[in-house]
Design an enzyme around this catalytic site. Sequence first.
Site, PDB file in Angstrom:
ATOM      1  N   GLU A  46       0.869  -1.169   0.000  1.00 39.54           N
ATOM      2  CA  GLU A  46       0.000   0.000   0.000  1.00 39.54           C
ATOM      3  C   GLU A  46       0.910   1.225   0.000  1.00 39.54           C
ATOM      4  O   GLU A  46       1.817   1.319   0.828  1.00 39.54           O
ATOM      5  CB  GLU A  46      -0.889   0.013   1.241  1.00 39.54           C
ATOM      6  CG  GLU A  46      -1.841  -1.163   1.349  1.00 39.54           C
ATOM      7  CD  GLU A  46      -2.579  -1.162   2.677  1.00 39.54           C
ATOM      8  OE1 GLU A  46      -3.464  -0.296   2.864  1.00 39.54           O
ATOM      9  OE2 GLU A  46      -2.268  -2.002   3.533  1.00 39.54           O
ATOM     10  N   ARG A 271       6.185 -13.006   9.781  1.00 40.92           N
ATOM     11  CA  ARG A 271       6.702 -11.674   9.534  1.00 40.92           C
ATOM     12  C   ARG A 271       8.070 -11.540  10.200  1.00 40.92           C
ATOM     13  O   ARG A 271       8.444 -12.330  11.064  1.00 40.92           O
ATOM     14  CB  ARG A 271       5.758 -10.599  10.071  1.00 40.92           C
ATOM     15  CG  ARG A 271       5.485 -10.656  11.561  1.00 40.92           C
ATOM     16  CD  ARG A 271       4.677  -9.469  12.019  1.00 40.92           C
ATOM     17  NE  ARG A 271       5.458  -8.252  11.894  1.00 40.92           N
ATOM     18  CZ  ARG A 271       4.904  -7.046  11.738  1.00 40.92           C
ATOM     19  NH1 ARG A 271       3.616  -6.908  11.629  1.00 40.92           N
ATOM     20  NH2 ARG A 271       5.667  -5.975  11.668  1.00 40.92           N
ATOM     21  N   LYS A 281       4.557   0.230   9.763  1.00 36.86           N
ATOM     22  CA  LYS A 281       4.490   1.491   9.023  1.00 36.86           C
ATOM     23  C   LYS A 281       3.733   2.556   9.810  1.00 36.86           C
ATOM     24  O   LYS A 281       4.081   3.734   9.767  1.00 36.86           O
ATOM     25  CB  LYS A 281       3.825   1.271   7.650  1.00 36.86           C
ATOM     26  CG  LYS A 281       4.815   1.233   6.517  1.00 36.86           C
ATOM     27  CD  LYS A 281       4.195   1.395   5.154  1.00 36.86           C
ATOM     28  CE  LYS A 281       3.205   0.336   4.799  1.00 36.86           C
ATOM     29  NZ  LYS A 281       2.810   0.402   3.365  1.00 36.86           N
TER      30      LYS A 281
END
Length: 584
Positions: A46, A271, A281
């Site tokens: 994104e 992750r 983020k």
Amino acid sequence: MSSPGDGDGKRLEGPPEGPKDFIRAIVERDLKAGAHRSVVTRFPPEPNGYLHIGHAKSICLNFGIAKEFGGRCHLRFDDTNPSKEEQEYVDSIQADVRWLGWDWGGHLYFASNYFQQLFEWALHLVRTGKAYVCDLPADEVRRYRGTLKEPGRESPFRNRSAEENLDLFLRMKAGEFADGSRTLRAKIDMAHPNLMMRDPVMYRIRREPHYRTGTAWCIYPMYDFQHPLSDAMEGVTHSLCTVEYEIHRPLYDWFIREAEVFPSRQIEFSRLNITHTVLSKRWLLRLVKEGYVSGWDDPRMPTLAGLRRRGYTPEAIRDFLGRIGVAKTDSYVDIQLLEHCLREDLNKRARRVMAVLHPLKLVIENWPGRGQSGGPGQVEELEAVNNPEDPGAGTRKIPFSGELWIEREDFQEVPPPKYFRLFPGNTVRLRYGYIVTCTGFTKDPATGEITEVRCSYDPATRGGDAPDNRKVKGTIHWVSAAQAIPFEARLFDHLFPSERPMDVEPGVDWVATMNRDSLESLPGAFGEPSLAGAKAGESYQFERLGYFVRDSAEGRDSAGRPVFNRSVNLRDTWAKIEKKGSAS
């Protein structure tokens, strides 16, 4: 657009593939079973921030698997939230992927390009009774959803007819209703044990210009609706994502099935978590917006832009990612392993130079010509090795005179035990140069600070031991004062002292746990004359001090001095751990 799994387009060229892992084993089985003619993966960020090293794991996995199996990897921007997305982020993400060594060829895509097709699929779900327009405000939608222990409640608008829903949805698109007044929701099961399946929102009204489509749309698809369908449109055969999306998979499968599109296979992996590091983020954005760091590329940040400015190389990052591998279970990786990988890479490529960060004047009293004209005396040129790990790097000439800069910590008036550097009466070797003996020192009468150290040199010891094979225990580095290049050195510590900064106690603001002394600026440093030609992003080993890189953003400080960022120090604890582990 290519058809699903046809493997057309540019074949990937990039770094060598990683070792076999459970995802590669799945892909290999799928190909052998004939499930796909070719592998198609994608990296779908994104564009709402800069990429961090956690994203690098996904980048290298997706592009690496596609390369290994002769397929292709797409770069797709899932840009469906106009309030947070910017072209700046798109540009930075493309730069980061290329910097890591990957190329998407002609396969650059945007979810915003699919807005019309996504809208058509939403219409299909409305017509088939699988979606409805809901008038509940957002807080009520959340309240009706229920909990893990209690089922949700059906919206009072859930049983509208397909015709009414179609009319309302078209009017939503036409801009007849206020922002937030209505949503389009999937009609699944409000009692489902997975909360994701309890009639999730597919579209919301938001009159906000999109950075690519402008004001063409006032309704935008939700991420969970567009993401699997974008994969389907691109023929993605293996949709690789981190484990937090495992709970989303039943919903993605539901949208794929009800829209009757190409079924991508989602596979989850752990992750990346690194000690002393925040990899979110949202959290990193707060550090930038509230001024705790100088920007996304601050060298203390774990963003790829920050790591690049700090002096990290793509080779070191790919080596690190290859070492930690791919697994299903989340765990923390010690940041010392990342630093070790950088040291190993820079050790092979970085040119050696001498620099002094905390300068103290060293005067050689018996140096030829010194004192006759008040200057440092004659200047000699000594030969130094550029990189002992790379014979092809050659040698360089460095000036030597009767006045030098040395590190302040290399002299002690009263030395501690086993101190082998300079103190009154002691003898050391000057790196690449002569053996010197301390004859005295000068103090500032007001502060008591040592301002100058005096010594004598043995002219028979240039570049080697004295003829009588006299040995000395200490060797220190130096810079000739008259020819020295002034620069600013910036030293960095962890932004967060805690090994797990994201695991804060309830009620504690994680920002309060930051290390406010994580940056130390040293504007009075000096280096060899060769540093005057350092290019932005060029790495060096400052002997005995660490690896440094010429800053690629500011370049020079406010006084016009070049800036060098310390990438990593020379002490390598991880190498000792590895050596001990292999011996046991």
